[in-house]
Design a protein around this motif. Structure first.
Motif, PDB file in Angstrom:
ATOM      1  N   ILE A 130       6.588   4.467  54.952  1.00  0.00           N
ATOM      2  CA  ILE A 130       7.784   5.314  54.848  1.00  0.00           C
ATOM      3  C   ILE A 130       7.678   6.059  53.528  1.00  0.00           C
ATOM      4  O   ILE A 130       7.352   5.460  52.492  1.00  0.00           O
ATOM      5  CB  ILE A 130       9.072   4.457  54.888  1.00  0.00           C
ATOM      6  CG1 ILE A 130       9.361   4.032  56.329  1.00  0.00           C
ATOM      7  CG2 ILE A 130      10.266   5.231  54.328  1.00  0.00           C
ATOM      8  CD1 ILE A 130      10.610   3.225  56.514  1.00  0.00           C
ATOM      9  N   SER A 131       7.944   7.356  53.559  1.00  0.00           N
ATOM     10  CA  SER A 131       7.895   8.133  52.325  1.00  0.00           C
ATOM     11  C   SER A 131       9.303   8.295  51.758  1.00  0.00           C
ATOM     12  O   SER A 131      10.249   8.599  52.480  1.00  0.00           O
ATOM     13  CB  SER A 131       7.279   9.508  52.589  1.00  0.00           C
ATOM     14  OG  SER A 131       7.366  10.270  51.396  1.00  0.00           O
ATOM     15  N   LEU A 132       9.370   8.078  50.431  1.00  0.00           N
ATOM     16  CA  LEU A 132      10.651   8.308  49.751  1.00  0.00           C
ATOM     17  C   LEU A 132      10.652   9.692  49.098  1.00  0.00           C
ATOM     18  O   LEU A 132      11.633  10.083  48.473  1.00  0.00           O
ATOM     19  CB  LEU A 132      10.877   7.242  48.669  1.00  0.00           C
ATOM     20  CG  LEU A 132      10.777   5.777  49.102  1.00  0.00           C
ATOM     21  CD1 LEU A 132      10.965   4.841  47.896  1.00  0.00           C
ATOM     22  CD2 LEU A 132      11.814   5.455  50.167  1.00  0.00           C
ATOM     23  N   GLY A 133       9.526  10.413  49.246  1.00  0.00           N
ATOM     24  CA  GLY A 133       9.332  11.680  48.539  1.00  0.00           C
ATOM     25  C   GLY A 133       8.556  11.403  47.264  1.00  0.00           C
ATOM     26  O   GLY A 133       9.135  10.964  46.269  1.00  0.00           O
ATOM     27  N   GLY A 134       7.228  11.597  47.356  1.00  0.00           N
ATOM     28  CA  GLY A 134       6.371  11.315  46.195  1.00  0.00           C
ATOM     29  C   GLY A 134       6.105   9.840  45.989  1.00  0.00           C
ATOM     30  O   GLY A 134       5.354   9.456  45.091  1.00  0.00           O
ATOM     31  N   LYS A 135       6.706   9.017  46.776  1.00  0.00           N
ATOM     32  CA  LYS A 135       6.470   7.564  46.677  1.00  0.00           C
ATOM     33  C   LYS A 135       6.388   7.019  48.102  1.00  0.00           C
ATOM     34  O   LYS A 135       7.343   7.175  48.879  1.00  0.00           O
ATOM     35  CB  LYS A 135       7.596   6.866  45.903  1.00  0.00           C
ATOM     36  CG  LYS A 135       7.642   7.203  44.409  1.00  0.00           C
ATOM     37  CD  LYS A 135       8.665   6.354  43.681  1.00  0.00           C
ATOM     38  CE  LYS A 135       8.587   6.512  42.166  1.00  0.00           C
ATOM     39  NZ  LYS A 135       9.126   7.771  41.663  1.00  0.00           N
ATOM     40  N   THR A 136       5.252   6.397  48.401  1.00  0.00           N
ATOM     41  CA  THR A 136       5.006   5.928  49.762  1.00  0.00           C
ATOM     42  C   THR A 136       5.004   4.411  49.809  1.00  0.00           C
ATOM     43  O   THR A 136       4.246   3.759  49.083  1.00  0.00           O
ATOM     44  CB  THR A 136       3.617   6.428  50.255  1.00  0.00           C
ATOM     45  OG1 THR A 136       3.520   7.822  49.967  1.00  0.00           O
ATOM     46  CG2 THR A 136       3.436   6.191  51.742  1.00  0.00           C
ATOM     47  N   LEU A 137       5.840   3.881  50.662  1.00  0.00           N
ATOM     48  CA  LEU A 137       5.884   2.422  50.831  1.00  0.00           C
ATOM     49  C   LEU A 137       5.064   2.048  52.056  1.00  0.00           C
ATOM     50  O   LEU A 137       5.293   2.576  53.151  1.00  0.00           O
ATOM     51  CB  LEU A 137       7.330   1.952  51.035  1.00  0.00           C
ATOM     52  CG  LEU A 137       8.347   2.319  49.953  1.00  0.00           C
ATOM     53  CD1 LEU A 137       9.722   1.748  50.308  1.00  0.00           C
ATOM     54  CD2 LEU A 137       7.904   1.807  48.591  1.00  0.00           C
ATOM     55  N   GLU A 138       4.101   1.162  51.863  1.00  0.00           N
ATOM     56  CA  GLU A 138       3.328   0.631  52.996  1.00  0.00           C
ATOM     57  C   GLU A 138       3.727  -0.830  53.194  1.00  0.00           C
ATOM     58  O   GLU A 138       3.701  -1.621  52.250  1.00  0.00           O
ATOM     59  CB  GLU A 138       1.827   0.719  52.700  1.00  0.00           C
ATOM     60  CG  GLU A 138       0.987   0.144  53.839  1.00  0.00           C
ATOM     61  CD  GLU A 138      -0.517   0.223  53.568  1.00  0.00           C
ATOM     62  OE1 GLU A 138      -0.946   1.022  52.727  1.00  0.00           O
ATOM     63  OE2 GLU A 138      -1.248  -0.555  54.214  1.00  0.00           O
TER      64      GLU A 138
END
Ligand code: FEO
Length: 394
Positions: A130-138
């Motif tokens: 999921i992208s938070l905008g400039g930060k991607t959580l895997e």
């Protein structure tokens, strides 16, 4: 305390619990603990990584207020146990638009445990992002660390692993990062022994699973963060993969001195043969210390008097625990005394089906030990020393 920024727009918002001394009504916490929660702000979305124990939810809320957080889009629930999930309902009250992200199994458990409505969830598959905008959580599914529903989160851009209980330690400290490696090693080993060791085979798989991730920081949900990840990864590798060591763990109880006399003699006999002994008087011991000793030991010898035709109840409890913790033990035996009879050996041997051990000839004495009994203890010590040597235990 104010929330602290650990990377741009990533904050520690959890709580320190200095005074907690018992977990699950079972596990001693000599150093307190912490419930770490992390807020991650992307350019478009904001995520909260785990919450805190419900007894500390006002601390989490205060941190969110201090940061002026107006919206939380996602609450990542790695684990349904309440010390991390228990404040989710409170946060949902404050941020009703937030969705709880978790594994499908965790979703069911959170519905059962916390009565969270089904429409609040987004369940994610292994490796989903999921992208938070400039930060991607895997999201990395990691079952059985230490419940069946657990997962980890990897923040790709910052190379941070959020593993919840995995790699955690029960320490209350204002230090954000591991500074005193000795203290953290001990606490993390205690944590591993009590929480993770029963799932060693799953821990092994999950260590394999994360080995190709580039990790700069491990941010668990208990205790300090590891900014030198190799420290804790190496420790876990040794606890999980290494052969047990040339160590005998000797938990015992003595009522009138016979078993104590045997224990003292036996410890000396093992020591003379180069075997390290860790002795625990179960009437006073911290059960966490016993668990820790079981991480490395090759042999357990249980010392007990006979009470109502069986082992002393404290010994039965410690034996039950050792069986449940599934340490890497290879050998086991029993020493102790009786007044007129009993079934101590049969009862204790029947309590350790999980331990894949060879049972060595027990030494049970009628009354106070005499010459022949000390000789039998010498023989048992000799057998253990030989067995350890044959197995090349260092
Ligand atoms: Fe820290 Fe399994 O809870």
């Amino acid at each position: 305390m104010k929330p602290r920024e650990i990377r741009p727009e990533i904050y520690c918002v959890g709580a320190i619990d200095w005074d907690r001394r018992l977990f699950d009504g079972l596990i001693p916490l000599p150093d307190g603990t912490s419930y770490n929660s992390y807020l991650i702000k992307g350019s478009q979305k904001t995520a909260l990584i785990d919450t805190v124990d419900p007894t500390k939810e006002e601390v989490l809320v205060d941190h969110l207020m201090q940061l002026g957080v107006e919206k939380i889009d996602y609450m990542v629930a790695h684990h349904a146990e309440q010390d991390h999930s228990g404040a989710i309902p409170c946060v949902l009250d404050l941020y009703p638009e937030a969705k709880v992200i978790c594994t499908p199994k965790c979703k069911g458990m959170l519905i059962d445990l916390l009565l969270i409505p089904e429409e609040k969830f987004i369940s994610v598959e292994d490796k989903e992002t999921i992208s938070l905008g400039g930060k991607t959580l895997e999201f990395i599914h990691a079952p059985w660390v230490h419940w069946p529903e657990t997962m980890l989160t990897y923040l790709r851009e910052e190379r941070i692993l959020f593993p919840c209980d995995f790699f955690g330690s029960h320490i209350a400290t204002t230090d954000l990062y591991t500074t005193d490696e000795g203290q953290v090693y001990e606490a993390a080993k205690r944590y591993f022994a009590e929480i993770m060791m029963p799932f060693r085979a799953n821990i092994e798989k999950n260590l394999e699973k994360i080995k190709d991730y580039a990790i700069d920081l491990i941010a668990p949900s208990h205790g300090p963060m590891h900014n030198k990840p190799e420290f804790i990864l190496k420790a876990y590798h040794s606890w999980v993969f290494d052969e047990p060591k040339n160590i005998v763990v000797l938990p015992f109880v003595s009522m009138h001195g016979s078993t104590r006399e045997m224990v003292a003699y036996f410890v000396e006999a093992l020591t003379q043969r180069g075997v390290t002994v860790k002795q625990f008087d179960l009437t006073v011991t911290d059960i966490g210390k016993l668990a820790m000793a079981l991480v490395d030991a090759a042999t357990i010898v249980i010392g007990t008097p006979t009470v109502l035709a069986g082992p002393h109840p404290n010994v039965a409890y410690a034996t039950f625990l050792a069986n449940a913790l599934r340490p890497k033990l290879k050998f086991a035996s029993i020493i102790g005394s009786y007044g007129w009879g009993g079934r101590t050996v049969e009862q204790l041997a029947g309590m350790i089906p999980n331990l894949k051990v060879e049972i060595l000839e027990p030494v049970l004495v009628k009354g106070f030990p005499r010459e022949a009994n000390f000789k039998a203890l010498d023989n048992l010590a000799e057998t253990i020393a030989q067995k350890h040597k044959e197995a090349n235990l260092g």
